[in-house]
Scaffold this active site. Structure first.
Site, PDB file in Angstrom:
ATOM      1  N   ARG A   1       5.384 -13.337  13.939  1.00 45.96           N
ATOM      2  CA  ARG A   1       5.838 -12.902  12.650  1.00 45.96           C
ATOM      3  C   ARG A   1       7.422 -13.077  12.774  1.00 45.96           C
ATOM      4  O   ARG A   1       8.035 -12.737  13.743  1.00 45.96           O
ATOM      5  CB  ARG A   1       5.516 -11.221  12.548  1.00 45.96           C
TER       6      ARG A   1
ATOM      7  N   GLU B   1       9.664 -11.464  11.362  1.00 44.17           N
ATOM      8  CA  GLU B   1      10.692 -10.022  11.450  1.00 44.17           C
ATOM      9  C   GLU B   1      10.265  -9.446  12.483  1.00 44.17           C
ATOM     10  O   GLU B   1      10.951  -8.324  12.900  1.00 44.17           O
ATOM     11  CB  GLU B   1      10.037  -8.883  10.125  1.00 44.17           C
TER      12      GLU B   1
ATOM     13  N   ASP C   1      -0.212  -1.380  11.860  1.00 47.05           N
ATOM     14  CA  ASP C   1       0.182  -2.081  12.973  1.00 47.05           C
ATOM     15  C   ASP C   1       1.252  -1.308  13.995  1.00 47.05           C
ATOM     16  O   ASP C   1       2.373  -1.072  13.419  1.00 47.05           O
ATOM     17  CB  ASP C   1       1.158  -3.457  12.540  1.00 47.05           C
TER      18      ASP C   1
ATOM     19  N   TRP D   1       0.847  -1.161   0.038  1.00 42.67           N
ATOM     20  CA  TRP D   1      -0.041  -0.011   0.157  1.00 42.67           C
ATOM     21  C   TRP D   1       0.712   1.054  -0.159  1.00 42.67           C
ATOM     22  O   TRP D   1       0.358   2.371  -0.536  1.00 42.67           O
ATOM     23  CB  TRP D   1      -1.098  -0.002   1.140  1.00 42.67           C
ATOM     24  N   ASP D   2       2.146   1.253   0.363  1.00 38.49           N
ATOM     25  CA  ASP D   2       2.962   2.420   0.520  1.00 38.49           C
ATOM     26  C   ASP D   2       3.055   2.640  -0.980  1.00 38.49           C
ATOM     27  O   ASP D   2       3.283   4.081  -1.102  1.00 38.49           O
ATOM     28  CB  ASP D   2       4.594   1.977   1.131  1.00 38.49           C
TER      29      ASP D   2
ATOM     30  N   GLU E   1       8.890   9.177   8.090  1.00 37.16           N
ATOM     31  CA  GLU E   1       7.745   7.992   8.002  1.00 37.16           C
ATOM     32  C   GLU E   1       6.513   8.657   8.586  1.00 37.16           C
ATOM     33  O   GLU E   1       5.234   8.451   7.983  1.00 37.16           O
ATOM     34  CB  GLU E   1       8.215   6.792   8.400  1.00 37.16           C
TER      35      GLU E   1
ATOM     36  N   SER F   1      -1.567 -10.097   2.860  1.00 40.07           N
ATOM     37  CA  SER F   1      -1.219  -8.945   1.945  1.00 40.07           C
ATOM     38  C   SER F   1      -0.984  -7.615   2.459  1.00 40.07           C
ATOM     39  O   SER F   1      -0.770  -7.652   3.797  1.00 40.07           O
ATOM     40  CB  SER F   1      -2.530  -9.132   0.930  1.00 40.07           C
TER      41      SER F   1
ATOM     42  N   ASN G   1       2.286  -8.473   1.535  1.00 44.93           N
ATOM     43  CA  ASN G   1       2.717  -7.336   2.202  1.00 44.93           C
ATOM     44  C   ASN G   1       3.965  -6.605   1.740  1.00 44.93           C
ATOM     45  O   ASN G   1       4.076  -5.359   1.531  1.00 44.93           O
ATOM     46  CB  ASN G   1       2.976  -7.725   3.582  1.00 44.93           C
TER      47      ASN G   1
ATOM     48  N   GLU H   1       7.068  -0.479  17.112  1.00 47.30           N
ATOM     49  CA  GLU H   1       8.248  -1.471  17.404  1.00 47.30           C
ATOM     50  C   GLU H   1       9.516  -1.104  17.089  1.00 47.30           C
ATOM     51  O   GLU H   1      10.564  -1.521  17.168  1.00 47.30           O
ATOM     52  CB  GLU H   1       7.739  -3.029  16.527  1.00 47.30           C
TER      53      GLU H   1
END
Length: 516
Positions: A258, A260, A292, A146-147, A476, A193, A183, A491
């Site tokens: 996850r 990562e 997230d 989506w970015d 960001e 996704s 993702n 995180e």
């Protein structure tokens, strides 16, 4: 119709099965993966899963087990990793400029953030892409789904149309290769996704290349839709509502930590009363949302351990699928399939009605997520409630209360805040994010609220420029409440670069004539 569906289903099952066979870092490295991720040698768990092995991964694991089990050998796991892997370097000041005009800075950043088409490396988590692409920056060393739409807004203003086309072709490749757009192009992202912006990317490209683009990407649009609608595999994204209508939710295909964010997820699951597998699934599904994390997903509205993502029908996801259905109608029309075009127009209208029935809350005067377990509107009021205006789903009678709430509760010195809670999570107050500013501004503009739209745009642009003048960086995310402070939470430390910030800033400056 049934014959076509069965053929398509069979082809996708092959693709879906194939993606399940692609080894992720935890599968490739086993005990070495667990030991590294829990050792603390890398403050960010994403570092190790992005490492590139210097030799055969199986040999590395064999040597690690042998050395680890031999008490006569003095052993440093950190030294072992450095000897056997190429460790990704921190960005340092790669994305910083001093004294440059911000437009010049962004245009130079497109080159810095550009990645050439990839070459496969055994044991690497990177999923190779056939065309060049733009990464967000910082720890985000790969393409993100989506970015990329918001990055493309800026690429269009910079007249980098070839890059937009390359990125679209990469996403079509991912759909063909894996049955969906993950993702990001990493093996550890294949189980989910992200918000489905592919149809909006096609629409953006059509503004410069013409409506033939819809026909060109029709096969990919069809497969994207099949993934989200469980037509090609039982991904459990579809939710049947109490009245029989169909809406969608986020649902990661795995219920393990996850890779990562391994250590964080293990610790969250330990403190959660949900049970580990349920907690892991919901953490992963929130990552599929792109938000997230946020109190938007929390059962008690406060604590990550109460996360309930899969119980919620998200208003923004369903608006994006409404847009996908409309894009499919256009694409079928371009392809001369008028019957199919009409079918998808009807699907879109049914979805619009269901969104307005289940996600509009008269009590809150706002669009919210709908909890299918409690059969109630979520009490978490977030900027996702403006997406129905961005994608023209909302009827005009919802506008007044939405605008009043936006002015009184969300509008801040630096733009609009993501939620009304300051929880320490990065997708909550006081943080503002470029994609949410854009969708809010365009949504207001769509419904005739041009003055408020301009006000938000002006405040967001001023904040971006102010931080750039102080630091030489575009970030960001931003603190929109106290514009003298940095954004925080989450995180990992706030990243610079930054793809979608650059894209939205350029697009807003162009739209409103806001020259620095």
């Amino acid at each position: 119709m049934k014959k076509i569906s069965s053929i398509f289903f069979a082809s996708f099952v092959v693709l879906f099965s194939y993606t399940q066979k692609i080894a992720t870092p935890d599968q490739v490295y086993g005990i070495l993966f667990v030991d590294v991720q829990t050792s603390g040698i890398f403050p960010d768990n994403k570092t190790f899963v992005d490492c590139i092995p210097r030799r055969d991964p199986a040999a590395i694991v064999r040597d690690y087990k042998r050395i680890k089990s031999n008490p006569a050998i003095r052993f440093s796991i950190e030294l072992f990793i450095k000897e056997n892997f190429i460790v990704p370097e921190a960005s340092q000041n790669t994305y910083s400029s001093q004294g440059k005009d911000v437009l010049e800075h962004i245009n130079s950043l497109w080159t810095v953030l550009n990645r050439s088409n990839d070459t496969a490396v055994k044991g690497s988590s990177l999923l190779p892409l056939p065309y060049p692409y733009i990464v967000p920056g910082g720890r985000f060393r790969e393409i993100y789904y989506w970015d990329s739409y918001f990055t493309m807004l800026g690429l269009k203003e910079s007249r980098n149309e070839q890059t937009i086309e390359n990125m679209l072709r990469n996403f079509a490749f991912l759909i063909d290769e894996y049955g969906h757009i993950p993702n990001g192009n990493r093996t550890y992202y294949l189980s989910r996704s992200q918000p489905p912006f592919f149809s909006l990317m096609v629409e953006l490209m059509a503004t410069t290349r013409g409506n033939e683009v819809y026909k060109q990407f029709l096969p990919a649009l069809k497969k994207e839709y099949a993934y989200w609608m469980d037509l090609s595999a039982p991904t459990k994204h579809v939710v049947k509502m109490p009245d029989g209508s169909i809406l969608n939710r986020y649902y990661d295909q795995l219920n393990i930590p996850r890779q990562e964010s391994y250590l964080q997820d293990v610790e969250t699951a330990k403190s959660s009363k949900l049970g580990k597998s349920i907690a892991f699934r919901n953490l992963r599904s929130a990552a599929e949302s792109g938000w997230d994390f946020s109190t938007r997903w929390f059962g008690d509205g406060r604590t990550l351990g109460t996360i309930q993502t899969t119980d919620l029908v998200p208003v923004d996801l369903n608006c994006l699928l409404f847009a996908l259905e409309n894009s499919l109608a256009k694409a079928f029309s371009q392809n001369g399939e008028t019957g199919k075009a009409k079918e998808f127009e009807r699907k879109a209208e049914k979805r619009r009605a269901a969104i307005n029935k289940y996600c509009w809350s008269a009590k809150y005067g706002w669009y919210t997520d709908y909890n299918v377990r409690t059969k109630k509107h979520s009490a978490e009021i977030t900027l996702a409630g403006l997406v129905p205006f961005f994608l023209n789903v909302a009827p005009k009678n919802t506008l007044h209360s939405t605008v009043q709430n936006l002015k009184m509760k969300f509008l801040q010195q630096g733009g609009v805040t993501t939620t009304l809670k300051n929880s320490g999570q990065q997708w909550d107050a006081p943080n503002g994010w470029a994609p949410l500013q854009w969708m809010t501004i365009i949504g207001l503009d769509n419904y005739g609220q041009t003055e408020l739209a301009r006000t938000i745009a002006q405040r967001w642009v001023n904040l971006n420029l102010s931080v750039y003048r102080r630091t030489g960086k575009l970030m960001e995310k931003y603190n929109v409440v106290n514009t003298t402070l940095e954004a925080g939470g989450g995180e990992y430390p706030s990243q610079d670069g930054f793809g979608w910030t650059n894209g939205v800033l350029l697009a807003l400056m162009k739209k409103y004539g806001l020259n620095p």
